[in-house]
Write a protein that holds these residues in place. Sequence first.
Motif, PDB file in Angstrom:
ATOM      1  N   TRP A 226      -6.582  60.068  39.191  1.00  0.00           N
ATOM      2  CA  TRP A 226      -5.131  59.903  38.856  1.00  0.00           C
ATOM      3  C   TRP A 226      -4.623  59.291  40.085  1.00  0.00           C
ATOM      4  N   LEU A 227      -3.801  58.086  39.692  1.00  0.00           N
ATOM      5  CA  LEU A 227      -3.144  57.400  40.764  1.00  0.00           C
ATOM      6  C   LEU A 227      -1.600  57.844  40.718  1.00  0.00           C
ATOM      7  N   SER A 228      -1.238  58.614  39.856  1.00  0.00           N
ATOM      8  CA  SER A 228       0.126  58.902  39.768  1.00  0.00           C
ATOM      9  C   SER A 228       0.172  60.089  38.895  1.00  0.00           C
ATOM     10  N   ASP A 229       1.273  60.621  38.605  1.00  0.00           N
ATOM     11  CA  ASP A 229       1.504  61.830  37.461  1.00  0.00           C
ATOM     12  C   ASP A 229       1.367  61.339  36.075  1.00  0.00           C
ATOM     13  N   THR A 230       1.446  59.952  36.046  1.00  0.00           N
ATOM     14  CA  THR A 230       1.395  59.372  34.713  1.00  0.00           C
ATOM     15  C   THR A 230       0.444  58.323  34.560  1.00  0.00           C
ATOM     16  N   VAL A 231      -0.556  57.992  35.682  1.00  0.00           N
ATOM     17  CA  VAL A 231      -1.163  56.790  35.680  1.00  0.00           C
ATOM     18  C   VAL A 231      -2.773  57.408  36.115  1.00  0.00           C
ATOM     19  N   ALA A 232      -3.567  56.930  35.206  1.00  0.00           N
ATOM     20  CA  ALA A 232      -4.818  57.372  35.408  1.00  0.00           C
ATOM     21  C   ALA A 232      -5.994  56.109  35.233  1.00  0.00           C
ATOM     22  N   VAL A 233      -7.225  56.340  35.755  1.00  0.00           N
ATOM     23  CA  VAL A 233      -8.107  55.207  35.860  1.00  0.00           C
ATOM     24  C   VAL A 233      -9.360  56.046  35.520  1.00  0.00           C
ATOM     25  N   SER A 234     -10.116  55.516  34.454  1.00  0.00           N
ATOM     26  CA  SER A 234     -11.539  55.991  34.144  1.00  0.00           C
ATOM     27  C   SER A 234     -12.561  54.799  34.481  1.00  0.00           C
ATOM     28  N   GLY A 235     -13.737  55.314  34.844  1.00  0.00           N
ATOM     29  CA  GLY A 235     -14.732  54.481  35.303  1.00  0.00           C
ATOM     30  C   GLY A 235     -15.866  54.743  34.342  1.00  0.00           C
ATOM     31  N   SER A 236     -16.652  53.773  33.547  1.00  0.00           N
ATOM     32  CA  SER A 236     -17.519  53.915  32.543  1.00  0.00           C
ATOM     33  C   SER A 236     -18.791  53.419  32.886  1.00  0.00           C
ATOM     34  N   ARG A 237     -20.012  53.924  31.982  1.00  0.00           N
ATOM     35  CA  ARG A 237     -21.232  53.242  32.315  1.00  0.00           C
ATOM     36  C   ARG A 237     -21.420  51.840  31.632  1.00  0.00           C
ATOM     37  N   ASP A 238     -20.400  51.413  31.042  1.00  0.00           N
ATOM     38  CA  ASP A 238     -20.423  50.035  30.535  1.00  0.00           C
ATOM     39  C   ASP A 238     -20.137  49.098  31.863  1.00  0.00           C
ATOM     40  N   GLY A 239     -19.847  49.399  32.986  1.00  0.00           N
ATOM     41  CA  GLY A 239     -19.492  48.687  34.329  1.00  0.00           C
ATOM     42  C   GLY A 239     -18.114  48.368  34.229  1.00  0.00           C
ATOM     43  N   THR A 240     -17.063  48.969  33.685  1.00  0.00           N
ATOM     44  CA  THR A 240     -15.801  48.722  33.566  1.00  0.00           C
ATOM     45  C   THR A 240     -14.881  49.724  34.186  1.00  0.00           C
ATOM     46  N   VAL A 241     -13.674  49.416  34.895  1.00  0.00           N
ATOM     47  CA  VAL A 241     -12.653  50.533  35.139  1.00  0.00           C
ATOM     48  C   VAL A 241     -11.492  50.339  34.381  1.00  0.00           C
ATOM     49  N   ALA A 242     -10.783  51.236  33.790  1.00  0.00           N
ATOM     50  CA  ALA A 242      -9.713  51.185  32.916  1.00  0.00           C
ATOM     51  C   ALA A 242      -8.422  51.676  33.431  1.00  0.00           C
ATOM     52  N   LEU A 243      -7.271  51.237  33.487  1.00  0.00           N
ATOM     53  CA  LEU A 243      -5.955  51.622  33.898  1.00  0.00           C
ATOM     54  C   LEU A 243      -5.154  52.052  32.580  1.00  0.00           C
ATOM     55  N   TRP A 244      -4.797  53.148  32.613  1.00  0.00           N
ATOM     56  CA  TRP A 244      -4.256  54.219  31.527  1.00  0.00           C
ATOM     57  C   TRP A 244      -3.011  54.662  31.984  1.00  0.00           C
ATOM     58  N   ARG A 245      -1.652  54.340  31.163  1.00  0.00           N
ATOM     59  CA  ARG A 245      -0.403  54.692  31.592  1.00  0.00           C
ATOM     60  C   ARG A 245       0.139  55.656  30.171  1.00  0.00           C
ATOM     61  N   MET A 246       0.596  56.796  30.741  1.00  0.00           N
ATOM     62  CA  MET A 246       0.915  57.752  29.793  1.00  0.00           C
ATOM     63  C   MET A 246       2.634  57.538  29.372  1.00  0.00           C
ATOM     64  N   ASP A 247       2.985  57.029  28.203  1.00  0.00           N
ATOM     65  CA  ASP A 247       4.452  56.936  28.111  1.00  0.00           C
ATOM     66  C   ASP A 247       5.246  58.339  28.413  1.00  0.00           C
ATOM     67  N   PRO A 248       6.185  58.086  29.039  1.00  0.00           N
ATOM     68  CA  PRO A 248       7.163  59.482  29.294  1.00  0.00           C
ATOM     69  C   PRO A 248       7.793  59.769  28.193  1.00  0.00           C
ATOM     70  N   ASP A 249       7.893  59.147  26.849  1.00  0.00           N
ATOM     71  CA  ASP A 249       8.290  59.723  25.768  1.00  0.00           C
ATOM     72  C   ASP A 249       7.483  60.763  25.324  1.00  0.00           C
ATOM     73  N   MET A 250       6.140  60.772  25.655  1.00  0.00           N
ATOM     74  CA  MET A 250       5.388  61.653  25.018  1.00  0.00           C
ATOM     75  C   MET A 250       5.488  62.916  25.639  1.00  0.00           C
ATOM     76  N   PHE A 251       6.157  63.158  26.862  1.00  0.00           N
ATOM     77  CA  PHE A 251       6.233  64.267  27.444  1.00  0.00           C
ATOM     78  C   PHE A 251       7.754  65.214  27.034  1.00  0.00           C
ATOM     79  N   ASP A 252       8.451  64.519  25.995  1.00  0.00           N
ATOM     80  CA  ASP A 252       9.578  64.971  25.485  1.00  0.00           C
ATOM     81  C   ASP A 252       9.472  66.264  24.609  1.00  0.00           C
ATOM     82  N   GLY A 253      10.003  67.243  25.177  1.00  0.00           N
ATOM     83  CA  GLY A 253       9.596  68.827  24.586  1.00  0.00           C
ATOM     84  C   GLY A 253       9.886  68.642  23.082  1.00  0.00           C
TER      85      GLY A 253
END
Length: 487
Positions: A226-253
């Motif tokens: 995790w880079l922050s509360d809403t940004v994560a990075v994943s590393g894969s066996r395919d030799g890549t790293v991917a940066l993912w951003r979670m839309d804050p609207d998803m957290f709306d109760g």
Amino acid sequence: MANRRARRRRRHRHQRRAAAALPPPTTAQEQTGSRKRSASAVEADAGSSPSQGLANGGGPLLPKRRRWPATRRSVVHYLKGREVGRWGPAGLPGFESELRGYTAQRLPELLTERELDLGTVNKVFASQWLNSRQVVCGTKCNTLLVVDVQSGHITRIPLMQDKDADLAQARRNCGIHAIELNPSKTLLATGGKNPNSLAIYRLPTLDPLCLGDRHGHKDWIFAIAWLSDTVAVSGSRDGTVALWRMDPDMFDGTIAWHSEVGLPLYAHISPSDVQSIPRVSTNPNNRKVRALAFSGKNQELGGVSLDGYFHLWKARSTLSRLLSIRLPYFRDNVCLTYCDELSVYAVGSHSHVSFLDLRQGQQNIPPLCSRDGGMGVRSLSFYHHLITVGTGQGTLLFYDIRAQKFLEERAPTGLDSALEPSGRKLKLDCGRGWLNQDDFWFNYFGGMEELPSALYTHCYNWPEMKLFVGGGPLPAGLHGNYAGFWS
């Protein structure tokens, strides 16, 4: 009657005149009176300056030094207050840092093991504490489960499924290799039913939030950071790293997605950035990203690949690679951790832990050799200056990076003497766990009963001085598991 009233009035007048003729009281006389002061008097004094006090004939009003009650000055009550935040966010930084360092040095020798029964799941690869009682685990058989370390109760968490269900079914035996909580511990990131996909769950309910199954990895996810509360990075066996951003609207109760049959629904997302690690001429097909670690202080992401390289990216809105360096020990580089206090990365390999201090010429700290049967370093963690090493031989070792030596067992030198270092390396031997005694075990290992468990994961709950350790048999063909609660 009238004469008596007149005499009383005259007597009162004489008393008032006599009182008016008396001089004002001296400072000493004032001090002999009552020490109680009205609120209005205190406010008037607070508004006056020391020079005004001196001009009025008295000394300056000095604030009294605050004295803490004796119960609040003891170490015991300080620790109890720290649990409920009595000292505030800052606390006592120097004292607390000293106390943590002492705890790190003394805790390992005090720990005792209680094995946990996980049933017939295969090899615990990842784990994280959810709270003081529950640990979430991921296994090679692609099971996500929550273990109550007190009662032993196990709850299985349903995995999120790709839109392409056939692809997920074809790769179901790859396993969950990574579990990470965001800094505020409100989200959990791990693998989906398809191990190529990134699954995000809400905490503490573990409701599904979103699944990264669009335009992401083409092979298994081995690492998450995790880079922050809403940004994560994943590393894969395919030799890549991917940066993912979670839309804050998803957290709306107010957005409670459920299907007609009551099952929770979740969003399907794609990464905002994907970077490939560079190919090297020595082994271009072995660029698997095996582990990641993030430095919040420097906003940098470190990673290791199975071709024996360490990579560093600057983490902003995208990932920008800063360097790639060859590691001194490049066999089985499968784990990585970072120490914020020392700004040091630690990389675990087949028989060594290498330290990278990128501020001081990369490799100025001597590596440590585990020398534990040549079974490899399988898990690492930092706490202050202490690094915990989980090996493939079923043992935990503890290394003080400042002293550059392993912690030693302590023993009394005499009948009435205190405990002193014995010269023997402190080593915690984990239990044997459960092993499926199938045909593969019988044919290839000759019915060996004593096969150690590799410690693929461990995680501390330092405030409560607890440790969870998970693993299983090291050979790929063997089926089994180990889970231990140390306290």
